[in-house]
Design a protein around this motif. Structure first.
Motif, PDB file in Angstrom:
ATOM      1  N   HIS A  83      -3.850  12.174  -9.034  1.00 16.48           N
ATOM      2  CA  HIS A  83      -2.624  11.393  -9.187  1.00 16.48           C
ATOM      3  C   HIS A  83      -2.409  10.450  -8.002  1.00 16.48           C
ATOM      4  CE1 HIS A  83      -1.431  14.004 -12.481  1.00 16.48           C
ATOM      5  NE2 HIS A  83      -1.789  15.037 -11.727  1.00 16.48           N
ATOM      6  N   TYR A  84      -1.771   9.328  -8.300  1.00 16.43           N
ATOM      7  CA  TYR A  84      -1.305   8.430  -7.244  1.00 16.43           C
ATOM      8  C   TYR A  84       0.007   8.998  -6.713  1.00 16.43           C
ATOM      9  CZ  TYR A  84      -4.739   5.164  -9.083  1.00 16.43           C
ATOM     10  OH  TYR A  84      -5.918   4.588  -9.491  1.00 16.43           O
ATOM     11  N   PRO A  85       0.392   8.656  -5.476  1.00 21.49           N
ATOM     12  CA  PRO A  85       1.668   9.149  -4.942  1.00 21.49           C
ATOM     13  C   PRO A  85       2.842   8.739  -5.839  1.00 21.49           C
ATOM     14  CG  PRO A  85       0.358   8.143  -3.202  1.00 21.49           C
ATOM     15  CD  PRO A  85      -0.334   7.832  -4.504  1.00 21.49           C
ATOM     16  N   ALA A  86       3.739   9.675  -6.092  1.00 19.61           N
ATOM     17  CA  ALA A  86       4.881   9.429  -6.981  1.00 19.61           C
ATOM     18  C   ALA A  86       5.705   8.204  -6.566  1.00 19.61           C
ATOM     19  CB  ALA A  86       5.761  10.672  -7.078  1.00 19.61           C
ATOM     20  N   PRO A  87       6.005   8.007  -5.266  1.00 20.73           N
ATOM     21  CA  PRO A  87       6.786   6.819  -4.905  1.00 20.73           C
ATOM     22  C   PRO A  87       6.064   5.514  -5.274  1.00 20.73           C
ATOM     23  CG  PRO A  87       6.788   8.384  -3.099  1.00 20.73           C
ATOM     24  CD  PRO A  87       5.785   8.878  -4.097  1.00 20.73           C
ATOM     25  N   PHE A  88       4.735   5.509  -5.174  1.00 22.13           N
ATOM     26  CA  PHE A  88       3.964   4.321  -5.542  1.00 22.13           C
ATOM     27  C   PHE A  88       4.073   4.073  -7.049  1.00 22.13           C
ATOM     28  CE2 PHE A  88       0.029   2.271  -6.970  1.00 22.13           C
ATOM     29  CZ  PHE A  88       0.066   1.116  -6.210  1.00 22.13           C
ATOM     30  N   LEU A 115      -2.395  -4.522  -4.358  1.00 25.40           N
ATOM     31  CA  LEU A 115      -1.849  -3.184  -4.170  1.00 25.40           C
ATOM     32  C   LEU A 115      -2.989  -2.219  -3.871  1.00 25.40           C
ATOM     33  CD1 LEU A 115      -0.010  -4.584  -6.673  1.00 25.40           C
ATOM     34  CD2 LEU A 115       1.255  -2.523  -6.191  1.00 25.40           C
ATOM     35  N   CYS A 116      -2.721  -1.269  -2.983  1.00 27.12           N
ATOM     36  CA  CYS A 116      -3.714  -0.259  -2.601  1.00 27.12           C
ATOM     37  C   CYS A 116      -3.032   1.105  -2.634  1.00 27.12           C
ATOM     38  CB  CYS A 116      -4.220  -0.508  -1.176  1.00 27.12           C
ATOM     39  SG  CYS A 116      -4.797  -2.178  -0.837  1.00 27.12           S
ATOM     40  N   ALA A 117      -3.679   2.073  -3.310  1.00 28.90           N
ATOM     41  CA  ALA A 117      -3.092   3.413  -3.385  1.00 28.90           C
ATOM     42  C   ALA A 117      -4.192   4.462  -3.506  1.00 28.90           C
ATOM     43  CB  ALA A 117      -2.128   3.527  -4.562  1.00 28.90           C
ATOM     44  N   PRO A 118      -3.959   5.638  -2.896  1.00 29.16           N
ATOM     45  CA  PRO A 118      -4.943   6.718  -2.962  1.00 29.16           C
ATOM     46  C   PRO A 118      -4.693   7.644  -4.151  1.00 29.16           C
ATOM     47  CG  PRO A 118      -3.205   7.355  -1.475  1.00 29.16           C
ATOM     48  CD  PRO A 118      -2.858   5.968  -1.989  1.00 29.16           C
ATOM     49  N   VAL A 119      -5.752   8.301  -4.560  1.00 27.21           N
ATOM     50  CA  VAL A 119      -5.662   9.333  -5.585  1.00 27.21           C
ATOM     51  C   VAL A 119      -5.876  10.674  -4.898  1.00 27.21           C
ATOM     52  CG1 VAL A 119      -6.684  10.284  -7.676  1.00 27.21           C
ATOM     53  CG2 VAL A 119      -6.578   7.800  -7.357  1.00 27.21           C
ATOM     54  N   HIS A 120      -4.933  11.580  -5.076  1.00 25.71           N
ATOM     55  CA  HIS A 120      -5.055  12.949  -4.554  1.00 25.71           C
ATOM     56  C   HIS A 120      -4.733  13.895  -5.704  1.00 25.71           C
ATOM     57  CE1 HIS A 120      -5.548  12.384  -0.169  1.00 25.71           C
ATOM     58  NE2 HIS A 120      -5.033  11.200  -0.454  1.00 25.71           N
ATOM     59  N   TYR A 128       0.832  -1.199   0.000  1.00 23.21           N
ATOM     60  CA  TYR A 128       0.000   0.000   0.000  1.00 23.21           C
ATOM     61  C   TYR A 128       0.867   1.249   0.000  1.00 23.21           C
ATOM     62  CZ  TYR A 128       1.205   0.449   4.908  1.00 23.21           C
ATOM     63  OH  TYR A 128       1.908   0.605   6.080  1.00 23.21           O
ATOM     64  N   SER A 129       0.228   2.327  -0.409  1.00 20.90           N
ATOM     65  CA  SER A 129       0.779   3.662  -0.281  1.00 20.90           C
ATOM     66  C   SER A 129      -0.326   4.467   0.372  1.00 20.90           C
ATOM     67  CB  SER A 129       1.112   4.225  -1.660  1.00 20.90           C
ATOM     68  OG  SER A 129       1.585   5.545  -1.553  1.00 20.90           O
ATOM     69  N   SER A 130      -0.005   5.258   1.372  1.00 21.72           N
ATOM     70  CA  SER A 130      -1.050   6.000   2.078  1.00 21.72           C
ATOM     71  C   SER A 130      -0.562   7.407   2.375  1.00 21.72           C
ATOM     72  CB  SER A 130      -1.417   5.277   3.374  1.00 21.72           C
ATOM     73  OG  SER A 130      -2.618   5.772   3.902  1.00 21.72           O
ATOM     74  N   ILE A 131      -1.466   8.363   2.274  1.00 20.00           N
ATOM     75  CA  ILE A 131      -1.131   9.745   2.571  1.00 20.00           C
ATOM     76  C   ILE A 131      -1.762  10.170   3.892  1.00 20.00           C
ATOM     77  CG2 ILE A 131      -1.423  12.146   1.813  1.00 20.00           C
ATOM     78  CD1 ILE A 131      -1.150  11.082  -1.068  1.00 20.00           C
ATOM     79  N   GLU A 132      -3.043   9.890   4.050  1.00 14.98           N
ATOM     80  CA  GLU A 132      -3.751  10.299   5.265  1.00 14.98           C
ATOM     81  C   GLU A 132      -4.096   9.127   6.181  1.00 14.98           C
ATOM     82  OE1 GLU A 132      -7.048  12.424   3.607  1.00 14.98           O
ATOM     83  OE2 GLU A 132      -5.828  14.174   3.146  1.00 14.98           O
ATOM     84  N   GLY A 133      -3.737   7.910   5.771  1.00 13.17           N
ATOM     85  CA  GLY A 133      -3.928   6.750   6.633  1.00 13.17           C
ATOM     86  C   GLY A 133      -5.087   5.839   6.256  1.00 13.17           C
ATOM     87  N   GLN A 134      -6.040   6.301   5.461  1.00  8.13           N
ATOM     88  CA  GLN A 134      -7.189   5.459   5.127  1.00  8.13           C
ATOM     89  C   GLN A 134      -6.797   4.296   4.221  1.00  8.13           C
ATOM     90  OE1 GLN A 134      -9.979   5.592   6.655  1.00  8.13           O
ATOM     91  NE2 GLN A 134     -11.217   4.154   5.478  1.00  8.13           N
ATOM     92  N   THR A 135      -5.912   4.537   3.285  1.00  8.23           N
ATOM     93  CA  THR A 135      -5.491   3.452   2.403  1.00  8.23           C
ATOM     94  C   THR A 135      -4.717   2.398   3.196  1.00  8.23           C
ATOM     95  OG1 THR A 135      -5.430   4.990   0.548  1.00  8.23           O
ATOM     96  CG2 THR A 135      -4.304   2.891   0.249  1.00  8.23           C
ATOM     97  N   ARG A 136      -3.906   2.819   4.151  1.00  6.04           N
ATOM     98  CA  ARG A 136      -3.224   1.850   5.029  1.00  6.04           C
ATOM     99  C   ARG A 136      -4.265   1.034   5.793  1.00  6.04           C
ATOM    100  NH1 ARG A 136      -0.939   5.010   8.594  1.00  6.04           N
ATOM    101  NH2 ARG A 136      -2.524   4.579  10.132  1.00  6.04           N
TER     102      ARG A 136
END
Length: 177
Positions: free
Chosen positions: A61-66, A53-58, A7-15
């Protein structure tokens, strides 16, 4: 079976979604390794029988590292069954055009990286007003108001459909066993 949940998470929900996926798989007696795909030095994702795989869209875009991770490992990901949970508030929108746009994001990452997931779920995340700065809170409240969504900024709103997440995982597992 042995599953890798990345996973990739920005605010924690995707985690939180990834952890729920891992827990659901473990409850079915599967072996699960879960990891943040943004962590440098992650081992070969091909160590599992399948990968989720789990990733958020903000901001569209998906997070660049993901994206870099998926690009670097696209061949391995294409060689085994993979499921992708794309997390976006737009999927919970009352506006059909916004929902359609959210459904297009996984195609964009496929074009960019060469990875073609076996299964895709577009999933709503959470509005975490309590964690936003003034500007982000104001902006998201305005967006939510136009959508008929939750606008009480004194609390957070989890929009993830957990039943849908479990059903998606069950269907994916059933398709590969």
């Amino acid at each position: 079976m042995k599953f890798v949940v990345l996973y990739s998470s920005i605010e924690g929900q995707t985690r939180k979604i990834a952890e729920a996926v891992a827990s659901h798989l473990q409850s079915q007696q599967h072996t699960v390794m879960i990891s943040d795909a943004n962590q440098i030095g992650f081992a070969d994702p091909g160590v599992g029988d399948a990968i989720i795989l789990c990733a958020p869209v903000h901001g569209g875009h998906y997070p660049a590292p993901f994206v870099h991770f998926v690009h670097d490992w696209a061949q391995v990901l294409n060689d085994i069954p993979t499921a992708f949970i794309s997390v976006s508030l737009s999927i919970a929108s009352a506006d059909v055009d916004e929902q359609q746009e959210a459904r297009s994001y996984p195609g964009g990452i496929s074009e960019e990286t060469g990875w073609s997931p076996s299964a895709i779920l577009n999933c709503a995340g959470a509005l975490k007003y309590s964690e936003y700065d003034y500007f982000k809170k104001w902006m998201l409240k305005r967006i939510a108001a136009t959508e008929g969504g939750p606008i009480d900024t004194s609390r957070d709103y989890e929009l993830t459909n957990w039943t849908e997440v479990k059903s998606f995982i069950d269907t994916f597992v059933g398709s590969i066993t």
